[in-house]
Scaffold this motif. Structure first.
Motif: not given
Length: 176
Positions: A80-82, A171-176
């Motif tokens: 959802t954030v993405e 979002l970057g932290a969620l993807r990490a």
């Protein structure tokens, strides 16, 4: 296991100060893993088998118990954030404007926000039933009628607002 972003409302403003390390330690008491805080402004990413609603409820309870304030959070899955970051029609960097995403845990409150914005001819863009994108002149956010509207006491349990650049970092932290 689902990756989530947990957005706290009203921390490190108005006398409610929470250190990132204390916030992380408090949320680590819940059935979550990979807890990371971002930007010292109430942004957390984590993984959990809890449902979105259960993580919201348990996070609010833990924050109230540990920090002694009426805590409200908006919890969003990584997807959802993405989606809302990708669908935001406004730029993250504009020389004269800040772009904001107001996040909602109640679609009825979102609809009321949009109706208000339209009634005063403020451009807003709904991002599903979860968020609204809007802009304010740099240096004028606190005077923005949309900011004032979303800060009404009756909306505190259902909204929080973040700058688009902050959302990109989350979002970057969620993807990490």
């Amino acid at each position: 296991m689902t990756r989530y972003a947990v957005f706290l409302r009203g921390v490190n403003v108005g006398g409610i100060t929470i250190k990132s390390a204390d916030l992380r330690e408090t949320l680590e008491t819940l059935p979550v893993s990979d807890v990371k805080t971002l930007l010292a402004s109430g942004n957390v990413v984590c993984s959990s088998d809890l449902s979105q609603l259960d993580l919201k409820s348990q996070s609010e309870h833990a924050l109230r118990q540990h920090f002694g304030y009426v805590a409200w959070v908006v919890v969003l899955p990584a997807e959802t954030v993405e989606s809302i970051v990708a669908e935001c029609p406004f730029p993250a960097d504009d020389p004269g404007l800040h772009t904001y995403l107001t996040l909602f845990s109640d679609p009825e409150v979102l609809a009321e926000f949009v109706d208000f914005a339209r009634s005063i001819d403020e451009p807003v863009h709904s991002l599903g039933t979860i968020a609204v994108a809007w802009q304010a002149p740099k240096g004028g956010t606190l005077e923005s009628p949309l900011n004032a509207f979303s800060n009404k006491a009756r909306f505190k349990s259902a909204t929080t607002t973040r700058n688009l650049r902050t959302m990109q970092k989350v979002l970057g932290a969620l993807r990490a």
